[in-house]
Design a protein around this motif. Structure first.
Motif, PDB file in Angstrom:
ATOM      1  N   ILE A   4      -4.108   2.970   6.623  1.00  0.00           N
ATOM      2  CA  ILE A   4      -4.030   1.550   6.935  1.00  0.00           C
ATOM      3  C   ILE A   4      -5.215   1.087   7.769  1.00  0.00           C
ATOM      4  CG2 ILE A   4      -2.692   1.888   9.017  1.00  0.00           C
ATOM      5  CD1 ILE A   4      -2.330  -0.931   6.399  1.00  0.00           C
ATOM      6  N   TYR A  38      -2.077   5.939   1.876  1.00  0.00           N
ATOM      7  CA  TYR A  38      -3.241   5.100   2.160  1.00  0.00           C
ATOM      8  C   TYR A  38      -3.414   4.942   3.667  1.00  0.00           C
ATOM      9  CZ  TYR A  38      -6.404   1.069   1.981  1.00  0.00           C
ATOM     10  OH  TYR A  38      -7.467   0.223   2.135  1.00  0.00           O
ATOM     11  N   TYR A  97       0.851  -1.188   0.000  1.00  0.00           N
ATOM     12  CA  TYR A  97       0.000   0.000   0.000  1.00  0.00           C
ATOM     13  C   TYR A  97       0.884   1.233   0.000  1.00  0.00           C
ATOM     14  CZ  TYR A  97       1.066   0.192   5.015  1.00  0.00           C
ATOM     15  OH  TYR A  97       1.721   0.245   6.231  1.00  0.00           O
ATOM     16  N   GLU A  98       0.350   2.305  -0.556  1.00  0.00           N
ATOM     17  CA  GLU A  98       1.106   3.549  -0.647  1.00  0.00           C
ATOM     18  C   GLU A  98       1.114   4.268   0.703  1.00  0.00           C
ATOM     19  OE1 GLU A  98       0.801   5.012  -5.261  1.00  0.00           O
ATOM     20  OE2 GLU A  98      -0.915   5.426  -3.955  1.00  0.00           O
ATOM     21  N   SER A  99       2.021   5.205   0.796  1.00  0.00           N
ATOM     22  CA  SER A  99       2.177   5.931   2.064  1.00  0.00           C
ATOM     23  C   SER A  99       0.958   6.804   2.370  1.00  0.00           C
ATOM     24  CB  SER A  99       3.439   6.809   2.005  1.00  0.00           C
ATOM     25  OG  SER A  99       3.378   7.697   0.889  1.00  0.00           O
ATOM     26  N   ARG A 105       4.455  -1.027   3.286  1.00  0.00           N
ATOM     27  CA  ARG A 105       4.181   0.291   2.728  1.00  0.00           C
ATOM     28  C   ARG A 105       5.205   0.612   1.649  1.00  0.00           C
ATOM     29  NH1 ARG A 105       4.584   5.615   6.411  1.00  0.00           N
ATOM     30  NH2 ARG A 105       6.800   5.234   5.981  1.00  0.00           N
ATOM     31  N   ASP A 112       6.867   3.703  -0.472  1.00  0.00           N
ATOM     32  CA  ASP A 112       7.055   5.144  -0.549  1.00  0.00           C
ATOM     33  C   ASP A 112       6.829   5.634  -1.978  1.00  0.00           C
ATOM     34  OD1 ASP A 112       7.660   5.245   2.149  1.00  0.00           O
ATOM     35  OD2 ASP A 112       9.818   4.903   1.781  1.00  0.00           O
TER      36      ASP A 112
END
Length: 952
Positions: free
Chosen positions: A181, A179, A175-177, A202, A204
């Motif tokens: 969680i 997003y 997942y992207e930063s 994650r 970056d």
């Protein structure tokens, strides 16, 4: 950080609440306010478009027009959002529509709950990353006035279903930063209960640095283990971030050909999907939200007699697809408010608008807020995003996802196809299992659902105690595939007798419903491949082209013995009949004038012998009309002008009659005047219809209600087909339509293949077909979504087409010359066709009538002349010019010649001198009759022999 913002917003609301008060009520048009973020230009554009479209449509709010006010705020600025909302409330407001982030939405929720203002909220995620759940504040009194127009995030539910269907036990989630969680908390809890090994990592923004750090930090053994972990991965990223991540994984050799990655995002375009598919090395599965109504322009552009703006319905490529999901839900939110306002006006329960002043200390919520909120929650519309309502805990729960993936086969190679779909009601529809069937299906028994439709599937003679047997074109194709692939099958008929159509709640009936419910593996019959059906089931390649035909009874030639009178109207014949005596009288008068003038010019001597009676004049005119000439002598210029004009008149009349007669006989020999849909829509003698709730019915509905359709042919057809909701002209099944067409005065619109077979096998050969032979769709075999047999069936159908086996089967069921020859009626005959006797019966009737009239007149003349006393009395010619009496026996026995003058006597001349004695002078045109006695006659009534001569 979020909690700090929430507490700051609450303190701001408490500070402003002391200045709220209820002002005077207003009674003008409905007022809607909106708040958007500055970087959301499309939100403001779509909102203005929706308001403008509603203001031009009287079907929604009748004479009322919606007025609006829009405020723009900075992204993630809850203080400015509350400040602008307070200003809007001071102007007067019925409802508030916002499209913001979660921070501003939480602050606006507290404000609208306190003031009892209905608030429709659309969550935005402008950066392209997957959306996460907005944690809104619970209302203190439990009455929330904020309604979530965009459905709750269901990506976690879809992901859990997909990984369970794929039997994954261990995988990693990237997942992207940006997003949140916390959106995966529910997913992780459910995965843990199922015993799944899930890792989170994650990524970056600098993806290349992530892979560089991996190679720097891990040893070779660790990289191999990590590479094995990457074989099963889930990507929760923006489309651009996912493309970069996949590219880096392939470049660093961390992705293998046997890897399988799942990419999940509500908003991903077709172009982004193709980039992801072709940049990946292994198998790729895509999860995205879909809106099925986009595919049907007629449905998308019509909503309860409301036509959506032409800009959204304009088929310009890319405009509708370029809109974000939040834009679509914003448009539907305006429709939902308009629907609520309409029902308020209809129930006569309209409330005055709330006018709140932020400068006053006393605070009273709007007394009409709860009633307006209740009206909105009880409403339901069908908009751009599909069905929308707020009956599920104050949020719109209707959402649908599609699951796309790469397919592998020797025939099609790497391709993208739809594997399954997921919705909030039925869950997963389809199969994601990797069942690769390369060559055969030995040992497989398929359960097949069918529907009787000649000649595709028909019941054969069954043996007692044996399963039902079937025959037909589709059954022959199925047998050919079973012989090649080696499978067996069991056939049963669908219980409701329908092919399959969608209900308002999203469920399907008929054979399509059997496939969706997993009760059948395959469906065969005259099933057409439509976009709506392809969204829920899979189809093989078409094995027969499809077009819509017109079945009707052959036109019977009407028996009219006086058809030769048809080229002219009755009024024309009456004028012609009146012109003959009129011209005859004119000629008669001119001849009499000519005779008198000639007699005066010759010094008393009569003119040359020219008949001047009215009977002879009319006879001359009639002879000229029928082009038989005449024996008239045209002495004067006036007579010549009259006859010249009459001859020109008769030439034009006869030429026009000949041309019209040829055209009339040609048209009367045509079999049917209806040869296309255009002809059918223009005529009024035939009524027409099709089968209700069928693909053909939906086809005409879509074409007939499409506002962009320039030709009104389908609009006229749809009016007749859908008269009284289809109960008047349409039928319940194809067999009833064929029977109704055979009885006459009815055209049945149905599949060309079916109606052609019905016309070929008709017992009386009284049916014919017409229609357009251009095919845009075809018949296929329907399978379950994600069926492993689809590619194999399609491949073998193509092989049957190349070998010509399908053409042989088609010739078997649709022979060119069957029991009835349709070609003779469909094609024009170049050599023409002979006229029948009844076409010329009128001529013979006229001739017979003339002959009978002549016989009757001859009999009357004979009877009239049978008595000698009734004839004109002869005159004896003597020197004293005395008149003779009726001849008697004494005169005859003296054997003297008697002369009777039948010509007109010479006019007396009072001024002339006495005539000297001598023989009498008769007029030139006088006729003398001489009577002679037969010497050999022995009877008492001797015969008289007449000899007439004209003095020359």
């Amino acid at each position: 950080m979020a909690s700090i913002k929430r507490h700051a917003a609450q303190r701001l609301i408490l500070a402003l609440s002391s200045f709220y008060s209820v002002g005077e009520s207003r009674t003008h048009s409905p007022f809607v306010s909106a708040i958007f973020e500055e970087n959301a230009e499309r939100d403001n554009e779509i909102f203005q478009l929706a308001i403008s479209d509603l203001s031009l449509n009287d079907d929604i709010l009748q004479s009322e027009k919606i007025t609006h006010s829009v405020k723009l705020i900075e992204p993630n600025n809850p203080f400015q959002a509350v400040q602008e909302a307070c200003e809007l409330m001071n102007q007067g407001i019925l409802a508030l529509v916002t499209s913001t982030g979660c921070a501003a939405a939480s602050a606006l929720q507290s404000l609208t709950d306190a003031m009892h203002i209905p608030h429709l909220f659309i969550q935005r995620n402008g950066d392209g990353a997957p959306r996460t759940v907005c944690q809104l504040n619970p209302s203190p009194d439990g009455e929330s006035y904020t309604l979530a127009a965009r459905p709750p995030v269901r990506i976690s539910d879809v992901l859990l279903t997909v990984v369970s269907e794929l039997y994954w036990q261990k995988f990693i989630v990237f997942y992207e930063s940006d997003y949140d969680i916390r959106g995966l908390q529910t997913f992780m809890d459910q995965a843990s209960r199922l015993g799944l090994d899930v890792s989170l990592q994650r990524v970056d923004r600098n993806v290349s640095r992530v892979f560089t750090d991996l190679f720097n930090m891990m040893r070779t053994e660790e990289l191999n283990r990590y590479r094995d972990t990457l074989r099963r991965a889930v990507l929760l990223m923006s489309p651009r971030g996912a493309q970069v991540f996949i590219h880096q994984a392939v470049e660093t050799n961390l992705a293998s050909k046997d890897s399988h990655w799942v990419y999940a995002n509500e908003e991903v375009s077709d172009a982004d999907i193709m980039e992801l598919i072709y940049s990946s090395l292994g198998r790729m599965t895509i999860i995205r939200q879909i809106f099925p109504l986009w595919r049907d322009t007629s449905v998308r552009c019509m909503r309860n007699n409301h036509r959506i703006s032409s800009l959204l319905c304009d088929p310009q490529e890319g405009y509708l697809q370029s809109l974000e999901v939040s834009n679509l839900y914003l448009y539907d939110s305006v429709l939902m408010l308009a629907n609520a306002f309409y029902r308020k006006l209809e129930d006569r329960k309209w409330h005055s608008m709330a006018s709140l002043n932020c400068m006053r200390k006393s605070t009273k919520p709007w007394n009409g807020g709860w009633s307006m909120l209740d009206t909105i929650q009880k409403g339901r519309i069908s908009g751009l995003t599909g069905m929308m309502d707020f009956r599920a805990e104050g949020s719109n729960s209707h959402v649908q996802f599609e699951i796309l993936g790469t397919s592998y086969s020797e025939t099609f190679g790497k391709d993208v196809k739809r594997l399954a779909s997921w919705d909030s009601i039925r869950g997963l529809n389809g199969s994601l299992k990797e069942n690769r069937i390369e060559s055969g299906m030995q040992g497989v028994t398929l359960k097949i659902v069918t529907l009787l439709e000649e000649p595709f599937v028909m019941a054969a003679e069954n043996i007692l105690g044996q399963p039902n047997r079937y025959k037909g074109f589709s059954v022959d194709v199925l047998d050919a595939l079973a012989k090649i692939l080696g499978f067996k099958y069991d056939i049963y008929q669908v219980s409701d007798g329908k092919y399959g159509s969608a209900h308002p709640n999203g469920s399907w009936n008929g054979m399509i419903g059997e496939l969706i419910g997993k009760r059948a593996d395959l469906a065969i019959s005259a099933i057409t491949i439509t976009p709506e059906r392809e969204s829920v089931v899979d189809f093989s390649k078409r094995y027969l082209d499809y077009s819509v035909g017109i079945l009707m009874r052959k036109s019977e030639e009407k028996l009219n013995i006086f058809s030769l009178l048809a080229p002219f109207d009755l009024a024309v014949w009456a004028c012609i009949a009146a012109a003959i005596p009129v011209v005859g009288i004119m000629i008669f008068l001119l001849r009499r004038i000519q005779a008198v003038r000639c007699q005066n010019n010759t010094g008393g001597h009569p003119a040359p012998s020219v008949s001047t009676s009215l009977q002879s004049a009319i006879w001359i005119v009639y002879g000229a009309f029928v082009q038989q000439g005449s024996d008239s002598i045209l002495g004067s210029v006036a007579l010549r002008i009259v006859m010249g004009s009459w001859w020109l008149f008769t030439l034009i009349v006869c030429s026009s009659y000949t041309a019209n007669l040829a055209a009339y006989l040609t048209v009367s020999r045509m079999d049917n005047a209806v040869r296309s849909f255009q002809d059918l829509s223009k005529q009024v003698d035939l009524v027409y219809g099709t089968v209700r709730e069928s693909a053909v019915y939906e086809y005409f509905r879509a074409k007939g209600t499409n506002p962009l359709e320039q030709d009104n042919t389908f609009a006229e057809l749809w009016k007749v087909i859908n008269r009284n909701n289809g109960l008047e002209n349409s039928v319940s099944n194809p067999l009833d339509g064929i029977k109704k067409a055979k009885r006459g005065s009815y055209a049945f619109l149905w599949d060309m293949a079916v109606v052609e077979y019905a016309a070929l096998t008709d017992d009386d050969c009284t049916l014919t077909i017409a229609g357009n032979s251009i095919s845009t769709r075809g018949y296929g075999m329907a399978l379950q979504h994600g069926s492993p047999y689809r590619d194999l069936f399609s491949q073998k159908i193509l092989e049957l087409q190349e070998k010509g086996d399908l053409d042989i089967l088609k010739q078997k069921w649709w022979p060119k010359k069957g029991r009835c020859d349709l070609q003779s009626h469909a094609d024009a005959q170049p050599e023409g066709r002979a006229l029948h006797l009844h076409s010329f019966a009128g001529v013979f009737c006229i001739l017979a009538a003339g002959l009978l009239l002549a016989l009757l007149v001859a009999a009357l003349e004979t009877w009239w002349n049978s008595n000698p006393c009734r004839r004109k009395q002869p005159k004896e010619v003597t020197t004293d010019n005395s008149s003779a009496q009726c001849p008697g026996p004494g005169l005859l026995t003296q054997n003297r010649a008697m002369v009777a003058t039948t010509g007109p006597p010479a006019p007396p001349r009072p001024w002339s001198r006495p005539r000297p004695p001598g023989p009498p002078v008769l007029p030139r045109d006088a006729t003398a009759t001489l009577y002679f006695m037969d010497p050999a006659g022995a009877d008492t009534s001797p015969d008289l022999v007449e000899l007439q001569y004209t003095q020359l």
